[in-house]
Motif scaffolding. Sequence first.
Motif, PDB file in Angstrom:
ATOM      1  N   THR A 287       0.830  -1.203   0.000  1.00 61.78           N
ATOM      2  CA  THR A 287       0.000   0.000   0.000  1.00 61.78           C
ATOM      3  C   THR A 287       0.866   1.256   0.000  1.00 61.78           C
ATOM      4  OG1 THR A 287      -0.125   0.033   2.425  1.00 61.78           O
ATOM      5  CG2 THR A 287      -1.856  -1.165   1.243  1.00 61.78           C
ATOM      6  N   VAL A 288       0.282   2.335  -0.498  1.00 61.91           N
ATOM      7  CA  VAL A 288       0.947   3.636  -0.497  1.00 61.91           C
ATOM      8  C   VAL A 288      -0.074   4.681  -0.063  1.00 61.91           C
ATOM      9  CG1 VAL A 288       0.425   4.018  -2.941  1.00 61.91           C
ATOM     10  CG2 VAL A 288       2.299   5.277  -1.865  1.00 61.91           C
ATOM     11  N   TYR A 289       0.380   5.672   0.689  1.00 61.27           N
ATOM     12  CA  TYR A 289      -0.527   6.696   1.208  1.00 61.27           C
ATOM     13  C   TYR A 289      -0.594   7.873   0.246  1.00 61.27           C
ATOM     14  CZ  TYR A 289      -2.674  10.124   4.310  1.00 61.27           C
ATOM     15  OH  TYR A 289      -3.507  11.068   4.855  1.00 61.27           O
ATOM     16  N   LEU A 290      -1.811   8.319  -0.044  1.00 65.47           N
ATOM     17  CA  LEU A 290      -2.031   9.464  -0.919  1.00 65.47           C
ATOM     18  C   LEU A 290      -2.321  10.683  -0.050  1.00 65.47           C
ATOM     19  CD1 LEU A 290      -4.356   7.753  -3.572  1.00 65.47           C
ATOM     20  CD2 LEU A 290      -1.852   7.889  -3.534  1.00 65.47           C
ATOM     21  N   PRO A 291      -1.425  11.664  -0.004  1.00 69.20           N
ATOM     22  CA  PRO A 291      -1.573  12.801   0.921  1.00 69.20           C
ATOM     23  C   PRO A 291      -2.760  13.715   0.639  1.00 69.20           C
ATOM     24  CG  PRO A 291       0.255  13.161  -0.597  1.00 69.20           C
ATOM     25  CD  PRO A 291      -0.180  11.751  -0.792  1.00 69.20           C
ATOM     26  N   ILE A 292      -3.093  13.931  -0.624  1.00 65.96           N
ATOM     27  CA  ILE A 292      -4.208  14.824  -0.944  1.00 65.96           C
ATOM     28  C   ILE A 292      -5.543  14.097  -0.816  1.00 65.96           C
ATOM     29  CG2 ILE A 292      -5.218  16.333  -2.695  1.00 65.96           C
ATOM     30  CD1 ILE A 292      -2.599  17.335  -1.520  1.00 65.96           C
ATOM     31  N   ALA A 293      -5.602  12.863  -1.302  1.00 66.02           N
ATOM     32  CA  ALA A 293      -6.822  12.068  -1.175  1.00 66.02           C
ATOM     33  C   ALA A 293      -7.035  11.594   0.262  1.00 66.02           C
ATOM     34  CB  ALA A 293      -6.771  10.868  -2.107  1.00 66.02           C
ATOM     35  N   GLU A 294      -5.941  11.585   1.060  1.00 68.32           N
ATOM     36  CA  GLU A 294      -5.974  11.207   2.469  1.00 68.32           C
ATOM     37  C   GLU A 294      -6.478   9.774   2.688  1.00 68.32           C
ATOM     38  OE1 GLU A 294      -8.166  14.148   4.627  1.00 68.32           O
ATOM     39  OE2 GLU A 294      -6.685  15.721   4.276  1.00 68.32           O
TER      40      GLU A 294
ATOM     41  N   THR B 216     -10.626   8.384 -14.707  1.00 66.91           N
ATOM     42  CA  THR B 216     -11.366   9.125 -13.683  1.00 66.91           C
ATOM     43  C   THR B 216     -12.476   8.271 -13.056  1.00 66.91           C
ATOM     44  OG1 THR B 216     -10.872  11.244 -14.766  1.00 66.91           O
ATOM     45  CG2 THR B 216     -12.690  11.216 -13.182  1.00 66.91           C
ATOM     46  N   PRO B 217     -13.346   7.613 -13.855  1.00 67.21           N
ATOM     47  CA  PRO B 217     -14.338   6.727 -13.232  1.00 67.21           C
ATOM     48  C   PRO B 217     -13.701   5.571 -12.462  1.00 67.21           C
ATOM     49  CG  PRO B 217     -14.972   7.222 -15.485  1.00 67.21           C
ATOM     50  CD  PRO B 217     -13.571   7.720 -15.308  1.00 67.21           C
ATOM     51  N   LEU B 218     -12.593   5.006 -12.975  1.00 63.18           N
ATOM     52  CA  LEU B 218     -11.931   3.912 -12.274  1.00 63.18           C
ATOM     53  C   LEU B 218     -11.435   4.352 -10.902  1.00 63.18           C
ATOM     54  CD1 LEU B 218      -9.864   2.164 -15.109  1.00 63.18           C
ATOM     55  CD2 LEU B 218     -11.864   1.267 -13.915  1.00 63.18           C
ATOM     56  N   LEU B 219     -10.875   5.550 -10.837  1.00 60.46           N
ATOM     57  CA  LEU B 219     -10.411   6.077  -9.551  1.00 60.46           C
ATOM     58  C   LEU B 219     -11.581   6.319  -8.606  1.00 60.46           C
ATOM     59  CD1 LEU B 219      -7.681   8.631 -10.736  1.00 60.46           C
ATOM     60  CD2 LEU B 219      -7.313   6.419  -9.626  1.00 60.46           C
ATOM     61  N   ILE B 220     -12.684   6.805  -9.148  1.00 65.93           N
ATOM     62  CA  ILE B 220     -13.878   7.030  -8.321  1.00 65.93           C
ATOM     63  C   ILE B 220     -14.417   5.697  -7.813  1.00 65.93           C
ATOM     64  CG2 ILE B 220     -16.270   7.859  -8.342  1.00 65.93           C
ATOM     65  CD1 ILE B 220     -15.408   9.992 -10.342  1.00 65.93           C
ATOM     66  N   PHE B 221     -14.432   4.670  -8.674  1.00 68.40           N
ATOM     67  CA  PHE B 221     -14.877   3.341  -8.255  1.00 68.40           C
ATOM     68  C   PHE B 221     -13.984   2.784  -7.141  1.00 68.40           C
ATOM     69  CE2 PHE B 221     -16.488   2.627 -12.862  1.00 68.40           C
ATOM     70  CZ  PHE B 221     -17.602   3.405 -12.577  1.00 68.40           C
TER      71      PHE B 221
ATOM     72  N   ASN C 227     -12.817   4.454  -4.759  1.00 71.86           N
ATOM     73  CA  ASN C 227     -13.066   5.308  -3.593  1.00 71.86           C
ATOM     74  C   ASN C 227     -12.138   6.514  -3.481  1.00 71.86           C
ATOM     75  OD1 ASN C 227     -15.229   3.703  -2.623  1.00 71.86           O
ATOM     76  ND2 ASN C 227     -13.774   2.277  -1.677  1.00 71.86           N
ATOM     77  N   ILE C 228     -11.509   6.912  -4.601  1.00 74.57           N
ATOM     78  CA  ILE C 228     -10.773   8.177  -4.614  1.00 74.57           C
ATOM     79  C   ILE C 228     -11.797   9.303  -4.704  1.00 74.57           C
ATOM     80  CG2 ILE C 228      -9.042   9.564  -5.816  1.00 74.57           C
ATOM     81  CD1 ILE C 228      -7.896   7.042  -4.630  1.00 74.57           C
TER      82      ILE C 228
ATOM     83  N   SER D 292     -14.776  16.352   4.854  1.00 70.90           N
ATOM     84  CA  SER D 292     -13.616  16.926   5.513  1.00 70.90           C
ATOM     85  C   SER D 292     -12.733  17.601   4.495  1.00 70.90           C
ATOM     86  CB  SER D 292     -12.817  15.827   6.223  1.00 70.90           C
ATOM     87  OG  SER D 292     -11.619  16.325   6.765  1.00 70.90           O
ATOM     88  N   ALA D 293     -12.344  18.844   4.774  1.00 70.85           N
ATOM     89  CA  ALA D 293     -11.457  19.610   3.904  1.00 70.85           C
ATOM     90  C   ALA D 293     -11.991  19.711   2.482  1.00 70.85           C
ATOM     91  CB  ALA D 293     -10.062  18.989   3.909  1.00 70.85           C
ATOM     92  N   GLY D 294     -13.280  19.735   2.336  1.00 72.00           N
ATOM     93  CA  GLY D 294     -13.884  19.917   1.031  1.00 72.00           C
ATOM     94  C   GLY D 294     -14.074  18.640   0.248  1.00 72.00           C
ATOM     95  N   PHE D 295     -13.628  17.479   0.809  1.00 66.75           N
ATOM     96  CA  PHE D 295     -13.757  16.215   0.099  1.00 66.75           C
ATOM     97  C   PHE D 295     -14.841  15.383   0.761  1.00 66.75           C
ATOM     98  CE2 PHE D 295      -8.940  16.567  -0.670  1.00 66.75           C
ATOM     99  CZ  PHE D 295      -9.192  17.492  -1.679  1.00 66.75           C
ATOM    100  N   GLY D 296     -15.667  14.686  -0.041  1.00 67.72           N
ATOM    101  CA  GLY D 296     -16.698  13.815   0.507  1.00 67.72           C
ATOM    102  C   GLY D 296     -16.234  12.384   0.507  1.00 67.72           C
ATOM    103  N   TYR D 297     -16.453  11.661   1.616  1.00 65.01           N
ATOM    104  CA  TYR D 297     -16.028  10.269   1.733  1.00 65.01           C
ATOM    105  C   TYR D 297     -17.236   9.389   1.987  1.00 65.01           C
ATOM    106  CZ  TYR D 297     -11.387  12.258   2.167  1.00 65.01           C
ATOM    107  OH  TYR D 297     -10.219  12.933   1.939  1.00 65.01           O
TER     108      TYR D 297
END
Length: 308
Positions: free
Chosen positions: A2-9, A40-45, A47-48, A303-308
């Motif tokens: 795994t790798v951590y994505l700082p902006i996507a958190e 873009t859809p793949l990343l959304i699928f 959970n980005i 949080s911070a403008g992003f919806g999870y």
Amino acid sequence: MTVYLPIAELSVNIFIILGMGAAVGFLSGMFGVGGGFLITPLLIFYNIPPVVAVATGANQVVASSISGAITHFRRGTIDVKLGTVLLGGGLVGASVGVWLFSILRRMGQLDLTISLLYVVLLGSVGGLMLWESIGAMRKAAKNLPTALRRPGQHIWIHGLPMKMRFKKSKIYLSVIPVAALGFFIGMLTSIMGVGGGFIMVPAMIYLLRIPTSVVVGTSLFQIVFVSAYTVIVQASTNYTVDIVLAFVLMIAGVIGAQYGVRVGQRLRGEQLRALLALLVLAVGIRLAVELVIPPEDIYSVVSAGFGY
């Protein structure tokens, strides 16, 4: 791993991201599209957050398009003059699109808008392309002549002023529809994170009557610069480009695009259009299903403008 994505958190499996990038890069080189309508859809699928997926997906489009464009440039299948006119309209459209992106994000309607745009555009464009390509393959199987525009025939676009001769594409056409097409694609690039090739390619073939061999390279040429401009503006304005995610996608996309170009050269035009149409429709249907199926978690935390 795994790798951590700082902006996507969030943490992601790096091999899954590499696989996504390589697959989309392959399709980018094969069909002459940026691949944003897939990544873009793949990343959304996966959970980005959509705002990160759109901005970062555009970065992957740049890498894949550069790789494919270089190959086409060496083969002489890029109309630089036509691509420059498309680029001019695209840069203006991208600027307007980033402005709309910021407004929709502040209103809290960005995620829904992105999904709806994908469903409408992918469904309509994919359906039309599939219908036409199946008809062309049926005629080819029966050895029937394909209905093409003769040199003496014109449509309303040919009557517009400000005409310019594009020798590489062998057309004499007004720059107005060319720039308008670039403007529209530029807006889509900044709002949806797409290169716009899935619209530009059929529009150049059926509307502007440009040879398929030149369309692919010229499309990639315009996508490279407009997508790069979009990434820079999104990063400086909305701060939604995740550099770690972008770097992983970029490496895989460049490698995949080289193989995609080689495969694309071996297929006929109608076969390429049919395969692209099926891919476009598949992604559109998948997104439509996501819109109508109730989510497992009805409530979400912002949080911070992003919806999870």
